[in-house]
Structures are given as structure tokens and as C-alpha cells.
Design an enzyme around this catalytic site. Structure first.
Site, PDB file in Angstrom:
ATOM      1  N   LYS A  53       0.838  -1.201   0.000  1.00 55.76           N
ATOM      2  CA  LYS A  53       0.000   0.000   0.000  1.00 55.76           C
ATOM      3  C   LYS A  53       0.874   1.253   0.000  1.00 55.76           C
ATOM      4  O   LYS A  53       0.614   2.207  -0.716  1.00 55.76           O
ATOM      5  CB  LYS A  53      -0.946  -0.017   1.222  1.00 55.76           C
ATOM      6  CG  LYS A  53      -2.036  -1.083   1.094  1.00 55.76           C
ATOM      7  CD  LYS A  53      -2.825  -1.306   2.374  1.00 55.76           C
ATOM      8  CE  LYS A  53      -3.783  -2.477   2.214  1.00 55.76           C
ATOM      9  NZ  LYS A  53      -4.524  -2.832   3.424  1.00 55.76           N
ATOM     10  N   GLN A  97      -4.753  -1.204   9.493  1.00 51.29           N
ATOM     11  CA  GLN A  97      -4.584  -2.532   8.887  1.00 51.29           C
ATOM     12  C   GLN A  97      -5.203  -3.601   9.794  1.00 51.29           C
ATOM     13  O   GLN A  97      -4.863  -3.700  10.967  1.00 51.29           O
ATOM     14  CB  GLN A  97      -3.079  -2.810   8.661  1.00 51.29           C
ATOM     15  CG  GLN A  97      -2.776  -4.148   8.001  1.00 51.29           C
ATOM     16  CD  GLN A  97      -3.312  -4.254   6.578  1.00 51.29           C
ATOM     17  OE1 GLN A  97      -3.253  -3.307   5.800  1.00 51.29           O
ATOM     18  NE2 GLN A  97      -3.863  -5.407   6.234  1.00 51.29           N
ATOM     19  N   ASP A 120     -10.920   3.125   3.992  1.00 50.52           N
ATOM     20  CA  ASP A 120     -11.414   1.750   3.809  1.00 50.52           C
ATOM     21  C   ASP A 120     -12.940   1.696   3.751  1.00 50.52           C
ATOM     22  O   ASP A 120     -13.506   0.656   3.416  1.00 50.52           O
ATOM     23  CB  ASP A 120     -10.920   0.858   4.960  1.00 50.52           C
ATOM     24  CG  ASP A 120      -9.636   0.131   4.600  1.00 50.52           C
ATOM     25  OD1 ASP A 120      -9.417  -0.123   3.392  1.00 50.52           O
ATOM     26  OD2 ASP A 120      -8.861  -0.192   5.508  1.00 50.52           O
TER      27      ASP A 120
END
Ligand code: NAP
Length: 282
Positions: A53, A97, A120
Site C-alpha cells: 500500500k 490494517q 477503507d
């Protein structure tokens, strides 16, 4: 006809466009889009994802900062870190994460991220907006799948889409997006009876369960479009949920593994980061 839904190729195209756009916006606003990535602990798979990422951000000219926190961090300390990032005007996107260690309440923590920085799309505010067809930050994996279906002009209207898996991250948001695309949607999960028979009715089958090669040719209707989301690591090898070699003769289109949904997820993370940035700086 080529049956492959090439996620790597489309992700590359998206990243190339994003690089140009990012440069233009940096020139316009004199502010660099900046993603903060929080990693709690040292899970090797999570470390790898985080590296991908970060690298992807840098490749398109965005900034990314990794905040690596110890496995045994207290909930209070983690919340403090999130609040710091929420209040930091130079940060436009915040990614926690997952999974995080079990002593931390992930649902609570996710919902403490400023919804405007929730790249997200997991926070309640964004989930609710998605369900109400309002402009939302949409989870990256389902968004990437929609982009792939659109790129290859896959018909969705009136088609029966069967989704295997009902997680907050993939299955449920995927169902919402396919409803928005006018598909008839069925969601299956671990308690579903006759799963194979239902899967076999799918015009579009999306497998997101994390069971290596569970979906073989006996799950597939002739001409179905098959999207493989699953990632299982067994003895150092990576498997999708779909047994590609067994189903390839029956499908009209299929995502490969690797090179399907994975790269699209990262491309859509970059898209979401730019979306957060624009909402905050414009
Ligand atoms: P998850 O939270 O573990 O959810 C798995 C879902 O599959 C659950 O709804 C579960 O049912 C269902 N399930 C499990 N075993 C099943 C079975 N034998 N039959 C039917 N349903 C079954 O996982 P997730 O986060 O959604 O991720 C799913 C997979 O996608 C994982 O392999 C993950 O690594 C992968 N993934 C890939 C990407 C990508 O970019 N390609 C991104 C995210 C995730 P219950 O709800 O009843 O437990």
C-alpha cells in the site's frame, strides 16, 4: 475470446491516471495527498500488505506514513494515535490494517476514525451512506470488483449475482454495490443450505470466503462470470477460493489469482485516498 478479467492491467491504468491527477492537484493546492497507515503488531501478511500500500502511494506521487505500534498497545494509546491523525490537517486518509490484536475492539476503533478520512469505508457513517445509495467511501475490494465489471462491460442489470461470504469488508458491501447495479443478489455464508446449487444459478459468482479452491466446476453455470476474492496461504503458496483450472472451460469471464482482485483493491485504495483529499482540501 479472452476470458480473463485482468486486474493487474486495469489497476495499472488506474494508477497511471491517478498519477497525472495527483500531480495536477498538488500543483493546484500545493498540498500532497497523505495516507496514514496504522499497523499494530508484526503479523507478516499484514506487514506485506502495508508495504504494498505504501509503495503504491509513492508510485502515484502521494505521501504515506506508516505508524507501527506494538502488539500489546493499550486501547487508550491506540485511540490517542487515531485522534492525533484525525486532528492532523496534513493527513487526508487513515487506514487501520486489519486484523488488529484481539484485546482491541476493532469495531470501536474503526468508528473513531474521522469518516472523512476513512479510506477503507468501514466506519458506520460510510456503511450507512452506501446502504442508502449516497455518496460514500466504499470498501476497496468490492469497489475494485465493480471497476473490473465496468471495464469489461459485464452486464449486471437483471443478472443473478451470488456472493459467497457476508463479511463487512467484502460480502456485504459487495451486495450493496451489485444491488445498485440492478443485479438480483443472493448472499451465501457458512450456514447456507445447498450452497452449491445456489452458486450454480449465478450469472455472476463472487467468491469471498477464504477456502482454498473450494469452488470447482460443479459450482458453476455455463457462461458464468466468476470473481475470485479469496486468499489462502498454504505451505507458502497462495490459493484463491476458485479452482481456476477446473472452471475455466465453463466460465465466460474470470479473475486470475494472482492478478485479479488484489491489485484492484490497492488501486481503489489510492482512488479513495484522493477522494478523501479532495473532500478535505477543496
Ligand atoms: P471473513 O471475514 O473471514 O468472512 C468469510 C465469509 O465466508 C464469512 O461470511 C463466512 O461465513 C463465509 N464462509 C466461510 N467458510 C465458508 C464455507 N465453507 N461456505 C460458505 N461460506 C463460508 O473474510 P473476508 O475478510 O470477507 O475475506 C474473505 C477472503 O477474501 C479471505 O480469504 C481474504 O483473505 C480475502 N480477501 C482478499 C482481498 C483481495 O484484495 N483479493 C481483500 C480482502 C479479503 P459466516 O459469516 O457464516 O462465518
Amino acid at each position: 475470446m479472452d476470458k480473463i478479467l485482468d486486474g493487474s492491467a486495469l489497476a495499472k491504468k488506474i494508477r497511471t491516471n491517478l498519477k497525472v491527477q495527483t500531480e495536477e492537484y498538488i500543483n493546484k493546492y500545493q498540498i500532497v495527498p497523505h495516507l496514514a497507515v496504522i499497523l499494530v503488531g508484526t503479523d507478516p501478511a499484514s506487514e506485506t500488505y502495508v508495504r504494498f500500500k505504501e509503495k503504491a502511494c509513492h508510485q502515484v506521487g502521494m505521501k504515506s506514513t506508516l505508524i507501527n505500534l506494538p502488539e500489546d498497545i493499550s486501547e487508550e494509546k491506540l485511540i490517542e494515535e487515531i485522534e492525533k491523525l484525525n486532528n492532523d490537517k496534513s493527513i487526508h486518509g487513515i487506514l487501520l490494517q486489519l486484523p488488529i490484536p484481539k484485546h482491541l475492539d476493532s469495531e470501536k476503533i474503526i468508528n473513531l476514525i474521522n469518516p472523512e478520512k476513512d479510506v477503507d469505508g468501514f466506519a458506520n457513517e460510510n456503511v450507512a451512506k452506501l446502504c442508502k445509495n449516497q455518496d460514500a467511501l466504499v470498501p476497496c475490494t468490492p469497489l475494485g470488483i465493480i471497476r473490473l465489471l465496468e471495464e469489461y462491460n459485464i452486464k449486471t442489470q437483471g443478472e443473478h449475482c451470488v456472493i459467497l461470504g457476508r463479511s463487512q469488508i467484502v460480502g456485504k458491501p459487495m451486495a450493496q454495490l451489485m444491488l445498485q447495479k440492478n443485479s438480483t443478489v443472493t448472499i451465501c455464508h457458512s450456514k447456507t443450505k445447498n450452497l452449491k446449487e445456489i452458486a450454480k444459478q449465478a450469472d455472476i459468482l463472487i467468491a469471498a470466503i477464504g477456502k482454498a479452491h473450494m469452488v470447482d466446476e460443479t459450482f458453476i453455470k455455463d457462461g458464468a462470470v466468476v470473481i475470485d476474492v479469496g486468499v489462502s496461504r498454504i505451505n507458502g503458496k497462495i490459493y484463491g477460493d476458485v479452482d481456476f483450472d477446473k472452471v475455466i472451460d465453463k466460465v465466460s469471464y474470470i479473475t486470475p489469482m494472482p492478478g485479479g482482485t488484489g491489485p484492484m483493491t490497492i488501486a481503489c485504495l489510492l482512488e479513495n485516498t484522493l477522494k478523501c483529499y479532495l473532500n478535505l482540501v477543496e
